[in-house]
Design a protein around this motif. Structure first.
Motif, PDB file in Angstrom:
ATOM      1  N   GLU A  43     -14.207   1.116  -9.178  1.00 49.03           N
ATOM      2  CA  GLU A  43     -13.026   0.286  -8.942  1.00 49.03           C
ATOM      3  C   GLU A  43     -13.260  -0.705  -7.807  1.00 49.03           C
ATOM      4  O   GLU A  43     -12.834  -1.858  -7.878  1.00 49.03           O
ATOM      5  N   ASP A  67       1.648   6.853  -6.802  1.00 50.97           N
ATOM      6  CA  ASP A  67       0.641   7.888  -7.055  1.00 50.97           C
ATOM      7  C   ASP A  67       1.233   9.285  -6.875  1.00 50.97           C
ATOM      8  O   ASP A  67       0.999  10.176  -7.702  1.00 50.97           O
ATOM      9  N   ARG A 117      -6.905   5.815 -11.347  1.00 49.54           N
ATOM     10  CA  ARG A 117      -5.812   6.725 -11.723  1.00 49.54           C
ATOM     11  C   ARG A 117      -6.147   7.500 -12.989  1.00 49.54           C
ATOM     12  O   ARG A 117      -5.879   8.697 -13.078  1.00 49.54           O
ATOM     13  N   TYR A 156       0.450   0.194 -13.410  1.00 46.94           N
ATOM     14  CA  TYR A 156      -0.531  -0.289 -12.443  1.00 46.94           C
ATOM     15  C   TYR A 156      -1.231  -1.555 -12.931  1.00 46.94           C
ATOM     16  O   TYR A 156      -1.359  -1.789 -14.136  1.00 46.94           O
ATOM     17  N   GLU A 194      -6.418  -1.305 -10.863  1.00 47.26           N
ATOM     18  CA  GLU A 194      -5.933  -0.079 -10.242  1.00 47.26           C
ATOM     19  C   GLU A 194      -5.898   1.088 -11.218  1.00 47.26           C
ATOM     20  O   GLU A 194      -5.704   2.235 -10.818  1.00 47.26           O
ATOM     21  N   LEU A 199       2.201   1.760  -3.493  1.00 43.68           N
ATOM     22  CA  LEU A 199       1.191   2.329  -4.394  1.00 43.68           C
ATOM     23  C   LEU A 199       1.026   3.825  -4.158  1.00 43.68           C
ATOM     24  O   LEU A 199       0.900   4.602  -5.119  1.00 43.68           O
ATOM     25  N   LYS A 254       0.827  -1.205   0.000  1.00 48.21           N
ATOM     26  CA  LYS A 254       0.000   0.000   0.000  1.00 48.21           C
ATOM     27  C   LYS A 254       0.862   1.256   0.000  1.00 48.21           C
ATOM     28  O   LYS A 254       0.550   2.243  -0.677  1.00 48.21           O
TER      29      LYS A 254
END
Length: 497
Positions: A336, A46, A174, A166, A170, A42, A39
């Motif tokens: 999502e 981002d 985005r 990604y 995911e 990720l 996490k």
């Protein structure tokens, strides 16, 4: 039609509760082995990848749509343009955009994101700035055309770029976050135009010229920064440790084709053109681009014709975009989380339909203004999902790269049509433009419904083939990333519906 039991198998294979059924290590176990918090990684991706991309798209949308704000501040009068001549310039922008979409993505596939995306930004920033010094109609037409050419490669390029970083489920959030910059651009555009218009007379320039000059110069500065701020692909990104690169490669390997060493081939380009689903994705965006761009280009004019002053119209264009921004992100999160695409597109398109029904049916300014809010609130979330859909579903790399570009090319033909619909003689109600937008939104609901059925049927067929061959689907750490891979024709590749 697939049987009910087959559809249940498809849903089970792609649901969040799908469990590990092979001896392949999961993302969590691999992360523990290399001491990485997935996490946190990720979030790191981002924070590093999305801000520069979102900023570039915000500036892109601002530079293409600020012509509507400039029109309110007297551009057409100063250049001595008629209403129809103004519309022709809007059309030429999208002609350039459509023609160069695919060539730009071919260049991206052959070049690198760090080189190509900032270069495009620099070129359109220069052109956008020059729009502020045009002296005649010919200069206006030339500037709009080349602005479209320069901006054409950004959105499809970024959608492809995100698909290389990604996992499939995911990507949608985005892409939606990136696309939400379009609604932010609309909100900022109204405020900026209102403020910049007060520079009328500074340096001997009208206020509308300063709108183009200042916003264009900001884009030029941002493009220079982007050469240092945009990264290439996971295998070479400087901000990642060797362990993080290895982990990203692992999690993508079992989910999509991003880690495969695929060279550019013309046969893969042809595959994109021969796939009927790609053309349905194209139609999905085509039926949204007309409402999207007519709203973004004409919203200040639509609001002004409700009886407001130019300054009031600039400021009143902000709330519809603000609502659209919030709803775009909210719908993206829900889509999502539930791993559902088509119902959300159809639902938000129906919301936009309500907006145009209000605009067409009630002449009161307050009701019509509420209609613009409904329209924006429905259009922007729909477009975000439509544009991320092929990035989720099309494989391999070159085919997806071309499919992303083709979708926007074919889609923006709708924008070309839309630029001719809001004619001066149709004000203040604009029945022709609003009617076309409503019809296109209804068509979108039907196209997306057809695509939904097609994808579910193909998934059901793939489940039967996997059952017969003893295979497991790609994705969610249960796929086998080894062996021959057949792209989206592979029975292990299940489409997101």
């Amino acid at each position: 039609m697939a049987s009910i039991s087959e559809e249940k198998k498809v849903d089970a294979a792609t649901s969040p509760e799908a469990k590990d059924v092979t001896t392949s290590p999961s993302s969590s176990s691999f992360a523990e082995a290399v001491s990485i918090n997935e996490k946190s990684l990720l979030r790191k991706l981002d924070y590093r990848l999305l801000p520069p991309l979102t900023l570039l798209y915000l500036l892109s949308f601002l530079d293409r749509s600020n012509v509507g704000n400039a029109k309110l501040e007297g551009m057409t009068t100063d250049i001595k343009m008629t209403g129809d001549q103004y519309l022709t310039g809007l059309t030429l922008y999208f002609v350039g955009y459509v023609l160069f979409e695919i060539p730009c993505n071919i260049i991206l596939k052959k070049a690198t994101p760090r080189t190509w995306l900032p270069t495009l930004t620099l070129i359109w920033g220069v052109v956008a700035t020059l729009l502020g010094v045009v002296q005649n109609y010919s200069g206006y037409l030339a500037s709009r055309f080349f602005l479209g050419v320069a901006e054409s490669g950004l959105f499809p390029g970024v959608v492809y770029y995100i698909s290389m970083w990604y996992k499939r489920n995911e990507q949608h959030y985005r892409v939606s976050l990136f696309f939400s910059a379009a609604s932010l651009a609309g909100a900022f555009g109204g405020i900026l135009a209102w403020g910049i218009s007060h520079m009328d007379g500074v340096g001997g320039y009208s206020g509308w010229r300063w709108i183009f000059i200042l916003e264009g110069l900001v884009t030029v500065i941002a493009s220079i920064i982007a050469y240092f701020w945009v990264y290439n692909y996971p295998s070479t990104a400087e901000f990642l440790s060797p362990e993080e690169r290895e982990f990203i490669q692992f999690r993508l390997k079992n989910d999509n084709d991003a880690t495969r060493d695929e060279s550019f081939t013309w046969s893969a380009v042809l595959d994109a053109f021969k796939d009927p689903k790609v053309w349905l994705y194209c139609l999905g965006f085509h039926t949204m681009s007309l409402p999207l761009y007519t709203l973004s280009l004409f919203l200040p004019t639509i609001i002004k014709e409700l009886g407001y002053s130019a300054a009031q119209a600039q400021l009143l264009s902000v709330p519809p975009y603000a609502v659209a921004f919030v709803l775009t992100l909210s719908v993206a999160v829900a889509s999502e989380k539930l791993r559902v695409r088509a119902p959300f597109i159809m639902g938000t398109s129906a919301l936009a339909c309500i907006g145009y029904i209000l605009l067409l049916s009630d002449h009161r300014a307050g009701v019509s203004y509420v209609g613009t809010i409904f329209a924006a609130a429905g259009i922007y979330p729909s477009v975000a999902i439509v544009l991320s859909w092929p990035a989720n579903n099309v494989s391999g790399q070159t085919k997806r790269c071309i499919a992303n570009a083709l979708q926007i090319s074919v889609g923006n033909i709708g924008a070309v049509i839309g630029t001719q619909l809001y004619r001066t003689e149709d004000s203040p109600r604009y029945f022709l433009g609003h009617g076309f937008a409503l019809g296109y939104l209804v068509a979108n609901i039907f196209v997306v419904g057809i695509l939904w059925v097609v994808l579910r049927r193909e998934n059901a067929g793939k489940v039967r083939e996997m059952d017969a061959k003893g295979l497991k689907p790609f994705g969610e750490d249960i796929g086998d990333g080894e062996g021959e891979f057949l792209g989206d024709k592979d029975p292990r590749w299940l489409f997101q519906t």
